[in-house]
Design a protein around this motif. Structure first.
Motif, PDB file in Angstrom:
ATOM      1  N   ALA A  10       7.323   4.518   6.500  1.00  0.00           N
ATOM      2  CA  ALA A  10       7.365   3.771   5.244  1.00  0.00           C
ATOM      3  C   ALA A  10       6.010   3.140   4.929  1.00  0.00           C
ATOM      4  O   ALA A  10       5.541   3.171   3.778  1.00  0.00           O
ATOM      5  CB  ALA A  10       8.452   2.704   5.314  1.00  0.00           C
ATOM      6  N   ALA A  11       5.363   2.561   5.941  1.00  0.00           N
ATOM      7  CA  ALA A  11       4.078   1.899   5.720  1.00  0.00           C
ATOM      8  C   ALA A  11       3.007   2.897   5.291  1.00  0.00           C
ATOM      9  O   ALA A  11       2.252   2.655   4.332  1.00  0.00           O
ATOM     10  CB  ALA A  11       3.648   1.169   6.995  1.00  0.00           C
ATOM     11  N   THR A  42       3.477   5.888   3.959  1.00  0.00           N
ATOM     12  CA  THR A  42       3.803   6.447   2.654  1.00  0.00           C
ATOM     13  C   THR A  42       3.288   5.543   1.541  1.00  0.00           C
ATOM     14  O   THR A  42       2.680   6.001   0.563  1.00  0.00           O
ATOM     15  CB  THR A  42       5.325   6.630   2.514  1.00  0.00           C
ATOM     16  OG1 THR A  42       5.778   7.570   3.497  1.00  0.00           O
ATOM     17  CG2 THR A  42       5.685   7.147   1.124  1.00  0.00           C
ATOM     18  N   ALA A  43       3.517   4.244   1.696  1.00  0.00           N
ATOM     19  CA  ALA A  43       3.034   3.293   0.693  1.00  0.00           C
ATOM     20  C   ALA A  43       1.503   3.288   0.630  1.00  0.00           C
ATOM     21  O   ALA A  43       0.910   3.235  -0.462  1.00  0.00           O
ATOM     22  CB  ALA A  43       3.562   1.900   0.999  1.00  0.00           C
ATOM     23  N   VAL A 101       0.414   6.388  -1.290  1.00  0.00           N
ATOM     24  CA  VAL A 101       0.671   6.270  -2.725  1.00  0.00           C
ATOM     25  C   VAL A 101      -0.396   5.401  -3.391  1.00  0.00           C
ATOM     26  O   VAL A 101      -0.924   5.746  -4.465  1.00  0.00           O
ATOM     27  CB  VAL A 101       2.082   5.693  -2.960  1.00  0.00           C
ATOM     28  CG1 VAL A 101       2.271   5.310  -4.429  1.00  0.00           C
ATOM     29  CG2 VAL A 101       3.139   6.713  -2.547  1.00  0.00           C
ATOM     30  N   LEU A 102      -0.729   4.278  -2.775  1.00  0.00           N
ATOM     31  CA  LEU A 102      -1.739   3.392  -3.359  1.00  0.00           C
ATOM     32  C   LEU A 102      -3.103   4.077  -3.457  1.00  0.00           C
ATOM     33  O   LEU A 102      -3.783   3.989  -4.481  1.00  0.00           O
ATOM     34  CB  LEU A 102      -1.867   2.118  -2.521  1.00  0.00           C
ATOM     35  CG  LEU A 102      -0.699   1.127  -2.577  1.00  0.00           C
ATOM     36  CD1 LEU A 102      -0.952  -0.038  -1.621  1.00  0.00           C
ATOM     37  CD2 LEU A 102      -0.484   0.613  -3.986  1.00  0.00           C
ATOM     38  N   ALA A 154      -2.959  -5.551  -0.645  1.00  0.00           N
ATOM     39  CA  ALA A 154      -1.863  -4.624  -0.369  1.00  0.00           C
ATOM     40  C   ALA A 154      -2.166  -3.771   0.856  1.00  0.00           C
ATOM     41  O   ALA A 154      -1.278  -3.514   1.687  1.00  0.00           O
ATOM     42  CB  ALA A 154      -1.618  -3.732  -1.584  1.00  0.00           C
ATOM     43  N   LEU A 166       0.219  -3.675   4.269  1.00  0.00           N
ATOM     44  CA  LEU A 166       0.778  -2.437   4.830  1.00  0.00           C
ATOM     45  C   LEU A 166       0.208  -2.159   6.218  1.00  0.00           C
ATOM     46  O   LEU A 166       0.892  -1.592   7.072  1.00  0.00           O
ATOM     47  CB  LEU A 166       0.491  -1.271   3.890  1.00  0.00           C
ATOM     48  CG  LEU A 166       1.263  -1.330   2.561  1.00  0.00           C
ATOM     49  CD1 LEU A 166       0.753  -0.266   1.593  1.00  0.00           C
ATOM     50  CD2 LEU A 166       2.760  -1.153   2.804  1.00  0.00           C
TER      51      LEU A 166
END
Length: 434
Positions: free
Chosen positions: A90-91, A93-94, A97-98, A108, A112
């Motif tokens: 999850a970390a 992936t975020a 995306v950023l 951010a 993460l």
């Protein structure tokens, strides 16, 4: 427990564990390079921002690793590893995306990085303890060597491709590949099927104190951990900040740095293979002696040596580093009770990582103040002094390997007695009545 004969890879639980770690480390090979250059590629960022993000990833590993050790000794280690893998996926992936969206504020990225570091803190003690659940103690050194050969081979692939991937498609896609590797690792680990320990009647704090007693009661253990408090801080400063900065300033950027870290990874494959078969009477003495070459690449880079000489030094560092790692893990697993192994491993990790965030935070500002090459020379000197100090411990110098388990002596078939013959006749008559 699987039999002692045949390859360990024929045993399904160990094979699943090897595959899970190999896939996860393949993704980490991409992330190691991608995260550094993703931060350096942001508008208005520099060494200080990179230090901050990497420190945010390292700090939770220090803060939560003891909690991870208690959890791993109280619940199914495989289940905890799956939960940690999912959180890591999850970390990353975020993060991907950023970075791909081109909107990656530093705050951010730091948040993460904290999430990814927390997942690592939960995963690592469980991983150290699960090996003894799927492998006989007589084959732990072989198992540790095999695991490291597989993961190091994956790291070679990841690092070899990471620089090209970052250069061609950007750091965001490399981070996305790491996120996918976490999910695959979680699926493979979930299939291990190992059971958790019996329910404990003690509190988590009591378990933590018991783990401390197991840790502090072994001089050889806390002395080497104290050594690695300094060594890991210096290595983190080098691998996380000073190395990429030196490559950026003097050697050609991401591709040159990928070559150096890939050379080290190739060395770890050779080192793990050798360590799996190595038989030494004093494993800790050999292990600590094997840590001195850690400083060699830093010395060469600080002197402005040609890139190929630094790559050779990184290869040698990889070989000896994995000799240390295999001998150290095997000694822990053989001499610490299984019920407390994850907690003791968490104290090992806690001590080793104690100064790692500080090293990352200081590396960028110090490099800006005195230059990257002077900062590298200082890190190398600190490592050599710490390794020499560990040899002052009598237990480190004298601890011997446990004796090998004797091979089973084949027993001759029993000679039938008169009573046995009568019994056999009666049984035969019952099988064939009339």
């Amino acid at each position: 427990m699987p039999p002692l004969s045949g390859s360990l890879l024929r045993q399904r639980p160990f094979l699943l564990l090897v595959l899970a770690r190999a896939v996860s480390v393949l993704g980490n090979g991409f992330a190691r390079v991608a995260l550094a250059f993703a931060v350096l590629g942001l508008p208005g960022t520099g060494p200080g921002a990179l230090s901050l993000v990497l420190a945010c990833q390292a700090l939770p590993q220090l803060v939560f690793v003891l909690f991870g050790g208690v959890l791993a000794d109280r619940m199914s280690r495989a289940r905890l590893m799956v939960l940690a893998d999912v959180a890591g996926a999850a970390a990353y992936t975020a993060l991907a995306v950023l970075v791909l969206a081109g909107r990656a504020p530093l705050s951010a990225l730091c948040a993460l990085a904290v999430a990814a570091g927390t997942a690592t803190a939960l995963f690592a003690p469980a991983m150290e303890g699960i090996v003894v659940q799927v492998v006989p103690r007589e084959r732990l050194q072989q198992a540790n060597g095999t695991l490291r050969m597989a993961t190091n081979t994956s790291l070679v692939l990841g690092l070899a491709l990471s620089g090209v991937t970052v250069a061609l498609v950007g750091a965001g896609w490399a981070l996305a590949l790491n996120a996918a590797s976490f999910l695959v690792s979680a699926l493979l680990t979930a299939a291990l099927g190992t059971k958790g320990p019996p329910a404990r009647g003690t509190s988590g704090w009591a378990d933590l104190r018991e783990g401390w007693r197991e840790f502090a009661g072994r001089q050889w253990l806390w002395v080497v951990v104290a050594q690695f408090t300094v060594v890991v801080a210096a290595l983190n400063a080098y691998l996380g900040v000073l190395g990429p900065l030196t490559a950026e300033e003097h050697a050609g950027g991401a591709r040159a740095w990928s070559l150096l870290v890939a050379a080290q990874a190739v060395g770890t494959v050779a080192g793990a293979g050798a360590a799996a078969r190595l038989r030494v009477r004093r494993p800790l003495l050999v292990a600590v002696l094997a840590t001195f070459p850690y400083a060699l690449p830093l010395v060469l880079l600080s002197m402005g040596a040609p890139l190929w000489t630094s790559a050779c030094a990184m290869f040698a560092c990889g070989v000896t580093g994995d000799v240390f790692a295999v001998l150290w893990s095997t000694t822990l697993q053989q001499r610490v009770p299984e019920a407390a192994l994850s907690r003791v491993s968490s104290y090992d990790l806690f001590g080793s990582l104690a100064f790692a965030p500080l090293g990352l935070l200081l590396a960028g500002p110090v490099a800006g103040a005195v230059g990257t090459r002077a900062a590298l020379a200082g890190c190398a000197a600190a490592m050599v002094l710490a390794c020499a100090a560990a040899l002052l411990s009598p237990q480190v110098r004298r601890l011997t390997a446990p004796p090998a388990a004797p091979a089973p002596v084949p027993q001759p078939p029993p000679v039938p007695t008169q009573q046995d013959a009568s019994t056999e006749q009666d049984t035969s008559a019952q099988r064939h009545p009339g």
